[in-house]
Design a protein around this motif. Structure first.
Motif, PDB file in Angstrom:
ATOM      1  N   GLN A  23       9.460  13.166 -32.790  1.00 25.84           N
ATOM      2  CA  GLN A  23      10.827  12.726 -33.054  1.00 25.84           C
ATOM      3  C   GLN A  23      11.472  13.615 -34.103  1.00 25.84           C
ATOM      4  O   GLN A  23      10.788  14.164 -34.960  1.00 25.84           O
ATOM      5  N   ALA A  24      12.798  13.700 -34.052  1.00 21.17           N
ATOM      6  CA  ALA A  24      13.557  14.368 -35.110  1.00 21.17           C
ATOM      7  C   ALA A  24      14.312  13.275 -35.857  1.00 21.17           C
ATOM      8  O   ALA A  24      15.209  12.655 -35.298  1.00 21.17           O
ATOM      9  N   LEU A  25      13.937  13.025 -37.120  1.00 23.57           N
ATOM     10  CA  LEU A  25      14.464  11.853 -37.840  1.00 23.57           C
ATOM     11  C   LEU A  25      15.201  12.125 -39.149  1.00 23.57           C
ATOM     12  O   LEU A  25      15.213  11.206 -39.972  1.00 23.57           O
ATOM     13  N   PRO A  26      15.789  13.128 -39.605  1.00 19.07           N
ATOM     14  CA  PRO A  26      16.082  14.408 -38.985  1.00 19.07           C
ATOM     15  C   PRO A  26      14.918  15.383 -39.056  1.00 19.07           C
ATOM     16  O   PRO A  26      14.881  16.352 -38.310  1.00 19.07           O
ATOM     17  N   ASP A  27      13.953  15.172 -39.989  1.00 23.65           N
ATOM     18  CA  ASP A  27      12.783  16.051 -40.001  1.00 23.65           C
ATOM     19  C   ASP A  27      11.919  15.734 -38.791  1.00 23.65           C
ATOM     20  O   ASP A  27      11.860  14.589 -38.336  1.00 23.65           O
ATOM     21  N   LEU A  32       0.588  10.533 -34.095  1.00 26.70           N
ATOM     22  CA  LEU A  32      -0.669  10.778 -33.397  1.00 26.70           C
ATOM     23  C   LEU A  32      -1.156   9.504 -32.715  1.00 26.70           C
ATOM     24  O   LEU A  32      -0.677   8.400 -33.010  1.00 26.70           O
ATOM     25  N   LEU A  33      -2.111   9.632 -31.832  1.00 24.35           N
ATOM     26  CA  LEU A  33      -2.649   8.489 -31.100  1.00 24.35           C
ATOM     27  C   LEU A  33      -3.218   7.419 -32.022  1.00 24.35           C
ATOM     28  O   LEU A  33      -3.202   6.233 -31.691  1.00 24.35           O
ATOM     29  N   ASN A  34      -3.710   7.813 -33.204  1.00 30.22           N
ATOM     30  CA  ASN A  34      -4.283   6.853 -34.146  1.00 30.22           C
ATOM     31  C   ASN A  34      -3.221   6.207 -35.041  1.00 30.22           C
ATOM     32  O   ASN A  34      -3.534   5.444 -35.935  1.00 30.22           O
ATOM     33  N   GLY A  35      -1.929   6.540 -34.811  1.00 28.80           N
ATOM     34  CA  GLY A  35      -0.837   5.959 -35.578  1.00 28.80           C
ATOM     35  C   GLY A  35      -0.408   6.772 -36.787  1.00 28.80           C
ATOM     36  O   GLY A  35       0.631   6.499 -37.383  1.00 28.80           O
ATOM     37  N   LYS A  36      -1.196   7.766 -37.167  1.00 26.49           N
ATOM     38  CA  LYS A  36      -0.845   8.609 -38.308  1.00 26.49           C
ATOM     39  C   LYS A  36       0.403   9.416 -37.978  1.00 26.49           C
ATOM     40  O   LYS A  36       0.574   9.876 -36.866  1.00 26.49           O
ATOM     41  N   LYS A  37       1.274   9.569 -38.992  1.00 26.55           N
ATOM     42  CA  LYS A  37       2.507  10.338 -38.809  1.00 26.55           C
ATOM     43  C   LYS A  37       2.448  11.599 -39.653  1.00 26.55           C
ATOM     44  O   LYS A  37       2.020  11.572 -40.796  1.00 26.55           O
ATOM     45  N   LEU A  38       2.890  12.716 -39.058  1.00 29.07           N
ATOM     46  CA  LEU A  38       2.955  13.998 -39.746  1.00 29.07           C
ATOM     47  C   LEU A  38       4.399  14.481 -39.713  1.00 29.07           C
ATOM     48  O   LEU A  38       5.038  14.457 -38.669  1.00 29.07           O
ATOM     49  N   VAL A  39       4.913  14.906 -40.868  1.00 34.07           N
ATOM     50  CA  VAL A  39       6.251  15.480 -40.932  1.00 34.07           C
ATOM     51  C   VAL A  39       6.074  16.991 -41.057  1.00 34.07           C
ATOM     52  O   VAL A  39       5.337  17.458 -41.923  1.00 34.07           O
ATOM     53  N   VAL A  40       6.711  17.731 -40.161  1.00 36.19           N
ATOM     54  CA  VAL A  40       6.520  19.179 -40.120  1.00 36.19           C
ATOM     55  C   VAL A  40       7.840  19.916 -40.246  1.00 36.19           C
ATOM     56  O   VAL A  40       8.919  19.362 -39.983  1.00 36.19           O
ATOM     57  N   LYS A  41       7.741  21.178 -40.642  1.00 37.29           N
ATOM     58  CA  LYS A  41       8.906  22.048 -40.791  1.00 37.29           C
ATOM     59  C   LYS A  41       9.417  22.543 -39.441  1.00 37.29           C
ATOM     60  O   LYS A  41      10.599  22.816 -39.279  1.00 37.29           O
ATOM     61  N   ASN A  42       8.528  22.660 -38.462  1.00 38.38           N
ATOM     62  CA  ASN A  42       8.890  23.116 -37.119  1.00 38.38           C
ATOM     63  C   ASN A  42       9.926  22.173 -36.511  1.00 38.38           C
ATOM     64  O   ASN A  42       9.898  20.975 -36.774  1.00 38.38           O
ATOM     65  N   THR A  43      10.789  22.722 -35.669  1.00 41.65           N
ATOM     66  CA  THR A  43      11.751  21.872 -34.968  1.00 41.65           C
ATOM     67  C   THR A  43      11.046  21.128 -33.834  1.00 41.65           C
ATOM     68  O   THR A  43       9.958  21.519 -33.386  1.00 41.65           O
ATOM     69  N   GLU A  44      11.683  20.068 -33.373  1.00 43.72           N
ATOM     70  CA  GLU A  44      11.143  19.298 -32.255  1.00 43.72           C
ATOM     71  C   GLU A  44      10.938  20.205 -31.036  1.00 43.72           C
ATOM     72  O   GLU A  44       9.909  20.140 -30.361  1.00 43.72           O
ATOM     73  N   LYS A  45      11.916  21.064 -30.776  1.00 50.93           N
ATOM     74  CA  LYS A  45      11.843  21.985 -29.634  1.00 50.93           C
ATOM     75  C   LYS A  45      10.657  22.941 -29.770  1.00 50.93           C
ATOM     76  O   LYS A  45       9.944  23.197 -28.798  1.00 50.93           O
ATOM     77  N   GLU A  46      10.424  23.473 -30.974  1.00 46.74           N
ATOM     78  CA  GLU A  46       9.294  24.387 -31.202  1.00 46.74           C
ATOM     79  C   GLU A  46       7.967  23.687 -30.934  1.00 46.74           C
ATOM     80  O   GLU A  46       7.070  24.255 -30.301  1.00 46.74           O
TER      81      GLU A  46
END
Length: 71
Positions: A23-27, A32-46
């Motif tokens: 998701q873009a939330l805006p970040d 992940l399947l285990n429910g963990k969330k990762l916020v990354v610098k890459n765009t959703e499209k990338e």
């Protein structure tokens, strides 16, 4: 495996098979399947492009197509 970047610019490798949702939330937030969330610098499209390329490399893309699923 795909290489992504944390918000601080630090690179890390993620097993793309573990991704449940992007998701873009805006970040860009990856759940992940285990429910963990990762916020990354890459765009959703990338991230989608990296995951798609990885699936094609290991042969998962063709399995989805054969099963009648859309891209």
């Amino acid at each position: 495996m795909i290489q992504l970047f944390r918000l601080n610019g630090e690179a890390f490798i993620l097993n793309a098979i573990l991704i449940e949702q992007i998701q873009a939330l805006p970040d860009t937030t990856i759940t992940l399947l285990n429910g963990k969330k990762l916020v990354v610098k890459n765009t959703e499209k990338e991230v989608i492009q990296l995951v798609t390329a990885y699936y094609q490399t290991i042969g998962l893309q063709s399995i989805h197509i054969e099963a009648g699923e859309e891209k």
